[in-house]
Design an enzyme around this catalytic site. Structure first.
Site, mmCIF file in Angstrom:
data_model
loop_
_atom_site.group_PDB
_atom_site.id
_atom_site.type_symbol
_atom_site.label_atom_id
_atom_site.label_comp_id
_atom_site.label_asym_id
_atom_site.label_seq_id
_atom_site.Cartn_x
_atom_site.Cartn_y
_atom_site.Cartn_z
ATOM 1 N N GLU A 104 0.943 -1.111 0.041
ATOM 2 C CA GLU A 104 0.002 0.011 -0.168
ATOM 3 C C GLU A 104 0.836 1.282 0.130
ATOM 4 O O GLU A 104 0.629 2.150 -0.675
ATOM 5 C CB GLU A 104 -0.934 0.005 1.367
ATOM 6 C CG GLU A 104 -2.009 -1.088 1.195
ATOM 7 C CD GLU A 104 -2.713 -1.312 0.289
ATOM 8 O OE1 GLU A 104 -3.082 -0.095 -0.532
ATOM 9 O OE2 GLU A 104 -3.505 -2.072 0.199
ATOM 10 N N ASP A 245 -4.573 -9.665 -8.185
ATOM 11 C CA ASP A 245 -4.956 -8.598 -9.364
ATOM 12 C C ASP A 245 -3.815 -7.738 -9.959
ATOM 13 O O ASP A 245 -3.432 -7.866 -11.072
ATOM 14 C CB ASP A 245 -6.023 -7.821 -8.949
ATOM 15 C CG ASP A 245 -5.717 -7.139 -7.469
ATOM 16 O OD1 ASP A 245 -5.057 -7.428 -6.910
ATOM 17 O OD2 ASP A 245 -6.881 -6.336 -7.027
ATOM 18 N N GLU A 338 -18.290 -6.687 -3.078
ATOM 19 C CA GLU A 338 -17.086 -7.206 -2.826
ATOM 20 C C GLU A 338 -17.126 -8.452 -3.456
ATOM 21 O O GLU A 338 -16.239 -8.995 -4.165
ATOM 22 C CB GLU A 338 -16.574 -7.304 -1.647
ATOM 23 C CG GLU A 338 -16.342 -5.756 -0.846
ATOM 24 C CD GLU A 338 -15.041 -5.392 -1.522
ATOM 25 O OE1 GLU A 338 -15.058 -4.878 -2.827
ATOM 26 O OE2 GLU A 338 -14.154 -5.044 -0.809
ATOM 27 N N GLU A 359 -12.688 0.046 -9.838
ATOM 28 C CA GLU A 359 -12.062 -0.956 -10.988
ATOM 29 C C GLU A 359 -13.108 -0.899 -12.178
ATOM 30 O O GLU A 359 -12.483 -0.989 -13.215
ATOM 31 C CB GLU A 359 -11.876 -2.274 -10.432
ATOM 32 C CG GLU A 359 -10.595 -2.371 -9.621
ATOM 33 C CD GLU A 359 -10.931 -1.934 -8.197
ATOM 34 O OE1 GLU A 359 -11.725 -1.673 -7.614
ATOM 35 O OE2 GLU A 359 -9.526 -2.086 -7.591
ATOM 36 N N THR A 465 -1.293 1.000 -10.274
ATOM 37 C CA THR A 465 -2.578 0.109 -9.737
ATOM 38 C C THR A 465 -3.512 1.258 -8.815
ATOM 39 O O THR A 465 -4.721 1.134 -8.618
ATOM 40 C CB THR A 465 -2.286 -0.966 -8.975
ATOM 41 O OG1 THR A 465 -3.641 -1.785 -8.934
ATOM 42 C CG2 THR A 465 -1.488 -0.884 -7.991
HETATM 43 C C1 DMJ Z 1 -6.548 0.169 -4.750
HETATM 44 O O1 DMJ Z 1 -5.853 0.648 -3.656
HETATM 45 C C2 DMJ Z 1 -5.733 -0.342 -5.968
HETATM 46 O O2 DMJ Z 1 -6.499 -0.269 -7.122
HETATM 47 C C3 DMJ Z 1 -5.272 -1.678 -5.539
HETATM 48 O O3 DMJ Z 1 -4.551 -2.384 -6.728
HETATM 49 C C4 DMJ Z 1 -6.685 -2.634 -5.392
HETATM 50 N N1 DMJ Z 1 -7.379 -1.965 -4.363
HETATM 51 C C5 DMJ Z 1 -7.798 -0.542 -4.373
HETATM 52 C C6 DMJ Z 1 -8.921 -0.308 -5.075
HETATM 53 O O4 DMJ Z 1 -10.033 -1.016 -5.343
#
Ligand code: DMJ
Length: 556
Positions: A104, A245, A338, A359, A465
């Site tokens: 994170e 992912d 979710e 997403e 991401t």
């Molecule tokens: C974000 O922190 C990023 O996109 C991560 O890759 C997945 N989760 C969250 C958003 O859903």
């Protein structure tokens, strides 16, 4: 063979007024949440939208402000971008006794700062000589990333999931890390290495990727959690959602940004197994990684990035069909739960929430760019309306705890401002410079020193991401500059030595990276290193891959 898909022009110019009105609404959504964070929660990491106060969550570094910084620029607010960039430099300190998630902190903090650094020129900030290969936000990103490096000091090269920013990895830290926690570093770490010239970051990210690659099963799949010391798979569910992912995302985007065939090869091999074992009717299920038998016939909201990724690879038909499946779930609940049980067509117990994730909107943005089909704008409208109706509070926007009765949780994750709103905005602004090759000239922007020009943005942008855009042209520019300086240094050295004392050839460069930029050209003792001048060619980045959201491969 070249493959280019074009965006129908009508899609870019029709209904301009409606698009403008949507953009205005998205802006006011952003400011409602952003101002409330500043007024009620800063300097904490996140806003608590039900109690109108703040809390530290992923660390203690005003996370929402770092994550939202480049969104300010995306929305065109240069003055606030400048103010916040200075404020963060003055207030954020990574020398803190905090256990932070390596993943994170990388995607939100390092990614956010790198992106803001690369966009600082467009935001009208005063740039120090040598930018984009140096600058205060880049130094902050490097500082934060250095705090993560101890996590990578393992026999396998795969990182621990958590690190203490002051003391390194705790001796009692669990060695079990999720797959994404091992394989989601190459974009930020290669950017750092190529901008600063310090190869360490890219090298550790690559080492982790290669180690992970070797652990795949005989049928070509990876599981969900791995023991990074013993290399044993602890959770053996293979799929494209939570825990995995962004590993796949970074193989694709890393291959585009770095023009790296090794990463693309890895992805294609995985994709073959994913399509073979996990795909059913354009849904993607969870299967046992060694046997390929279905373990969970469930769609997870995090999987909704996949159609966007497929569109980057040019797999449009499949992307469109999968998007339609996911969009049908959105329509059923007014958001993505979710977990969604595919056979039952309903939510899964204790996984009924929607924490305002981006997403599906992200995929809609890529697919609208690729097809011009208004279905994707419709999803954007649905999302806008739903979030306003279900999640808005007097103090911001709240995580939806249960999509069935619209109960709320007292949390607004930083990705709401970093990603969800940014992708919504970009969906409704197809001419935005971040799309590359838009209607704003050729999408490029020049900056450079006396030694030459750096054409930034010329190769499009790659979103990490957490939706932080990175500029491949800047990486190219700074790497090339370092290489030129190294060559010049070698020439000067060889000229200054007698013929019989031929200098040793320069140390072999790993992974195509230039030697360290921190080395000066023939510096005398006590002499200060001059800020590097940019010496990029007028057309520096051959954008072989990133065009209008499509991968454009030229093997000829
Ligand atoms: C974000 O922190 C990023 O996109 C991560 O890759 C997945 N989760 C969250 C958003 O859903």
């Amino acid at each position: 063979m070249c493959k280019i898909l074009t965006v129908p022009l009508y899609a870019l110019c029709c209904k301009k007024k409606i698009l403008k009105y949507k953009i205005k609404r998205i802006k006011s959504m952003f400011y409602h949440a952003y101002n409330s964070y500043l007024d009620n929660a800063f300097p904490y990491d996140e806003l608590r939208p039900l109690t109108c106060d703040g809390q530290d969550t992923w660390g203690s570094f005003s996370l929402t402000l770092i994550d939202a910084l480049d969104t300010l620029l995306v929305l065109g607010n240069h003055t606030e971008f400048q103010r916040v960039a200075s404020l963060l430099q003055d207030t954020v300190d990574f020398d803190i006794d905090v256990n932070a998630s390596v993943f994170e902190t990388n995607i939100r903090v390092v990614g956010g700062l790198l992106s803001a650094h690369l966009l600082a020129g467009r935001a009208g900030m005063e740039l120090e000589p040598g930018w984009p290969c140096s600058g205060p936000l880049l130094r902050m990103a490097e500082d934060a990333a250095r705090k993560l490096l101890p996590a990578f000091q393992t026999a396998t090269g795969m990182p621990y999931g958590t690190v203490n920013l002051l003391h390194g990895v705790s001796p009692t830290e669990t060695p079990v890390t999720c797959t994404a926690g091992v394989g989601t570093f190459i974009l930020e770490f290669a950017t750092l290495s190529r901008l600063t010239g310090d190869e360490t970051f890219e090298n550790v990210a690559r080492r982790a990727l290669r180690a992970l690659w070797k652990t795949r099963s005989d049928i070509g799949l990876v599981g969900n959690h791995i023991d990074i010391l013993s290399k044993k798979w602890v959770a053996q569910d293979a799929g494209i959602g939570a825990g995995v992912d962004s590993y796949f995302e970074y193989l694709v985007k890393g291959s585009i940004m770095l023009q790296d065939e090794e990463l693309l090869h890895m992805f294609h091999e995985y994709d073959r197994a994913i399509q073979n074992y996990t795909r059913f009717d354009d849904w993607y299920l969870w299967v046992q990684m060694h046997k390929g038998t279905v373990s969970m016939p469930v769609f997870q909201s995090l999987e909704a990035f996949w159609p966007g990724l497929q569109s980057l690879l040019g797999n449009l038909d499949s992307a469109v069909r999968t998007f339609q499946n996911y969009y049908s779930v959105w329509r059923q609940f007014g958001g993505l739960p979710e977990f969604y049980s595919i056979p039952q067509g309903y939510t899964v117990d204790k996984r009924e929430g929607y924490p305002l994730r981006p997403e599906l909107i992200e995929s809609a943005m890529y697919l609208f760019r690729a097809t011009g089909d208004h279905t994707y704008l419709q999803l954007g409208l649905d999302a806008l309306e739903s979030i306003e109706r279900i999640a808005k509070t007097p103090c911001g926007y709240a995580t939806v705890k249960d999509l069935r009765d619209h109960q709320l949780d007292n949390r607004m994750e930083s990705f709401f401002l970093a990603e969800t709103i940014k992708y919504l905005y970009l969906l409704f602004d197809p001419a935005h410079f971040l799309h590359g090759g838009g209607t704003e000239g050729d999408g490029s922007w020049e900056e450079g020193g006396e030694g030459g020009q750096c054409i930034l943005g010329a190769g499009g942008f790659i979103f990490n991401t957490e939706a932080h855009p990175l500029d491949p042209a800047a990486l190219y520019c700074c790497s090339r500059h370092a290489r030129d300086r190294q060559e010049l240094r070698d020439i000067l050295l060889s000229l200054s030595q007698p013929a019989e004392e031929k200098p040793k050839p320069p140390a072999k460069q790993t992974d195509g990276l230039p030697a360290s930029q921190s080395e000066s050209i023939a510096l005398k003792p006590g002499e200060r290193k001059a800020a590097p001048l940019l010496s990029c060619p007028v057309q520096p980045f051959s954008a072989r891959l990133s065009i209008l959201g499509q991968v454009f491969t030229d093997n000829t």
